[in-house]
Design a protein around this motif. Sequence first.
Motif, PDB file in Angstrom:
ATOM      1  N   GLN A 143      14.751 -50.639 -11.165  1.00 37.76           N
ATOM      2  CA  GLN A 143      14.225 -51.419 -11.913  1.00 37.76           C
ATOM      3  C   GLN A 143      14.533 -51.207 -13.525  1.00 37.76           C
ATOM      4  N   HIS A 186      21.712 -41.519 -14.251  1.00 40.44           N
ATOM      5  CA  HIS A 186      22.665 -42.436 -13.610  1.00 40.44           C
ATOM      6  C   HIS A 186      23.801 -42.031 -12.747  1.00 40.44           C
ATOM      7  N   ASP A 218      21.581 -47.708 -19.498  1.00 41.23           N
ATOM      8  CA  ASP A 218      22.447 -46.724 -19.570  1.00 41.23           C
ATOM      9  C   ASP A 218      23.193 -46.339 -20.911  1.00 41.23           C
TER      10      ASP A 218
HETATM   11  N1  LIG Z   1      15.501 -49.844 -20.192  1.00 42.12           N
HETATM   12  C1  LIG Z   1      16.030 -49.143 -19.008  1.00 42.12           C
HETATM   13  N2  LIG Z   1      15.796 -49.153 -18.030  1.00 42.12           N
HETATM   14  C2  LIG Z   1      16.555 -48.341 -16.901  1.00 42.12           C
HETATM   15  C3  LIG Z   1      17.571 -47.769 -17.283  1.00 42.12           C
HETATM   16  C4  LIG Z   1      17.931 -47.974 -18.529  1.00 42.12           C
HETATM   17  O1  LIG Z   1      19.038 -47.104 -18.960  1.00 42.12           O
HETATM   18  N3  LIG Z   1      17.119 -48.665 -19.368  1.00 42.12           N
HETATM   19  N4  LIG Z   1      18.280 -46.945 -16.181  1.00 42.12           N
HETATM   20  C5  LIG Z   1      17.950 -47.361 -14.881  1.00 42.12           C
HETATM   21  C6  LIG Z   1      18.510 -46.956 -13.695  1.00 42.12           C
HETATM   22  N5  LIG Z   1      20.036 -47.600 -13.479  1.00 42.12           N
HETATM   23  C7  LIG Z   1      21.021 -46.838 -13.473  1.00 42.12           C
HETATM   24  O2  LIG Z   1      20.942 -45.670 -13.777  1.00 42.12           O
HETATM   25  C8  LIG Z   1      19.869 -49.200 -13.040  1.00 42.12           C
HETATM   26  C9  LIG Z   1      18.790 -49.421 -12.223  1.00 42.12           C
HETATM   27  C10 LIG Z   1      18.775 -50.784 -12.039  1.00 42.12           C
HETATM   28  C11 LIG Z   1      19.915 -51.741 -12.316  1.00 42.12           C
HETATM   29  C12 LIG Z   1      19.592 -53.225 -11.863  1.00 42.12           C
HETATM   30  O3  LIG Z   1      20.613 -53.930 -12.239  1.00 42.12           O
HETATM   31  N6  LIG Z   1      18.670 -53.602 -11.423  1.00 42.12           N
HETATM   32  C13 LIG Z   1      18.203 -54.858 -10.917  1.00 42.12           C
HETATM   33  C14 LIG Z   1      17.464 -54.998  -9.765  1.00 42.12           C
HETATM   34  C15 LIG Z   1      17.955 -54.149  -8.766  1.00 42.12           C
HETATM   35  C16 LIG Z   1      17.244 -54.084  -7.522  1.00 42.12           C
HETATM   36  O4  LIG Z   1      16.178 -54.544  -7.274  1.00 42.12           O
HETATM   37  O5  LIG Z   1      17.541 -53.063  -6.524  1.00 42.12           O
HETATM   38  C17 LIG Z   1      17.261 -55.487 -12.045  1.00 42.12           C
HETATM   39  O6  LIG Z   1      16.488 -54.709 -12.516  1.00 42.12           O
HETATM   40  O7  LIG Z   1      17.388 -56.730 -12.293  1.00 42.12           O
HETATM   41  C18 LIG Z   1      20.952 -51.307 -12.955  1.00 42.12           C
HETATM   42  C19 LIG Z   1      20.998 -49.980 -13.467  1.00 42.12           C
HETATM   43  C20 LIG Z   1      16.417 -47.582 -14.877  1.00 42.12           C
HETATM   44  N7  LIG Z   1      15.794 -48.501 -15.579  1.00 42.12           N
END
Ligand SMILES: Nc1nc2c(c(=O)[nH]1)N[C@@H](CN(C=O)c1ccc(C(=O)N[C@@H](CCC(=O)O)C(=O)O)cc1)CN2
Length: 287
Positions: free
Chosen positions: A177, A195, A231
């Motif tokens: 998330q 990541h 990331d």
């Molecule tokens: N502010 C930040 N939050 C998070 C980061 C970050 O760098 N800055 N890293 C992520 C982890 N991650 C990749 O490493 C990642 C996690 C989630 C997503 C994504 O697109 N999530 C969707 C929902 C996906 C789902 O529900 O399965 C979303 O949040 O809309 C991309 C990359 C952790 N958080």
Amino acid sequence: MTDSPFPQTSFILTLSCADQPGIVHAVAGALVNAGCNITESQQYGSPDTGTFFMRVAMSTAAARTALEAQLAPVATAFGMTWALHDDGAPARTLILASKAAHCLNDLLFQQRSGTLPIEIPAIVSNHTELADLAAFYGIPFHHIPVTPDTREAAEDALRAVIAEHNIELVVLARYMQILSDGLCSELVGRAINIHHSFLPSFKGARPYHQAHTRGVKLIGATAHYVTPALDEGPIIEQEVIRVDHARSAEQFVAIGRDVEGRTLTQAVQWHAEHRVLLDGGRTIVFN
Ligand SMILES: Nc1nc2c(c(=O)[nH]1)N[C@@H](CN(C=O)c1ccc(C(=O)N[C@@H](CCC(=O)O)C(=O)O)cc1)CN2
């Protein structure tokens, strides 16, 4: 080891300031005046930012207040940002995870094995799949589901867990998330994410499938501090492993698990040992 008859306390000093001659001499002098024995010392002057960084491990019979009294005038004179940490004090760490178990499992095992200087008062997940693993290690598990409509309430619940347990470090162990800008600003320099790619390649979701489509020969993992920009945070540790044309994207996922676990656990260890200092968008790692 000094042969002092008095009980010794170990501290870690970390500092940064504008680079200039005489910093190491002044710091060492203050530590000697406080009866310290320096057991480890590392420093670096960044030519890019003109900032000087230092980490010193020491033991002393002096009290923390006496040590701080010696250091404070030096810190003022050089305009330092500094902190004195109790060496070996475990970092109070909250682990966030979603469905994947491997990074969480590695952290729990290394902590239980005594190789990771952290304590884990709680685990938070937006799913329930990992509740049994938390129970196996006897750690309270908080299920905080996240949907587009409940993201703010979910983050407030997360803040409550952080406050309740006086959390010093938040680890995103394959927590899928995105944290809000507000929460990121509250956790600057104390939230670490893993990541599952060799950044800056393949940011975002499904990096192994992106890598497979690109036909890379090396895949990897990156542990970094969390920033609002996905990331993009300062990198603490990275590791890569060789793959080839015969591997499917699903095999990339399987091959990457151990790399992710090692990379995140190493980054958490260095952070908990106060070996990582921030230099703008980069890190200095005194390992
Ligand atoms: N502010 C930040 N939050 C998070 C980061 C970050 O760098 N800055 N890293 C992520 C982890 N991650 C990749 O490493 C990642 C996690 C989630 C997503 C994504 O697109 N999530 C969707 C929902 C996906 C789902 O529900 O399965 C979303 O949040 O809309 C991309 C990359 C952790 N958080």
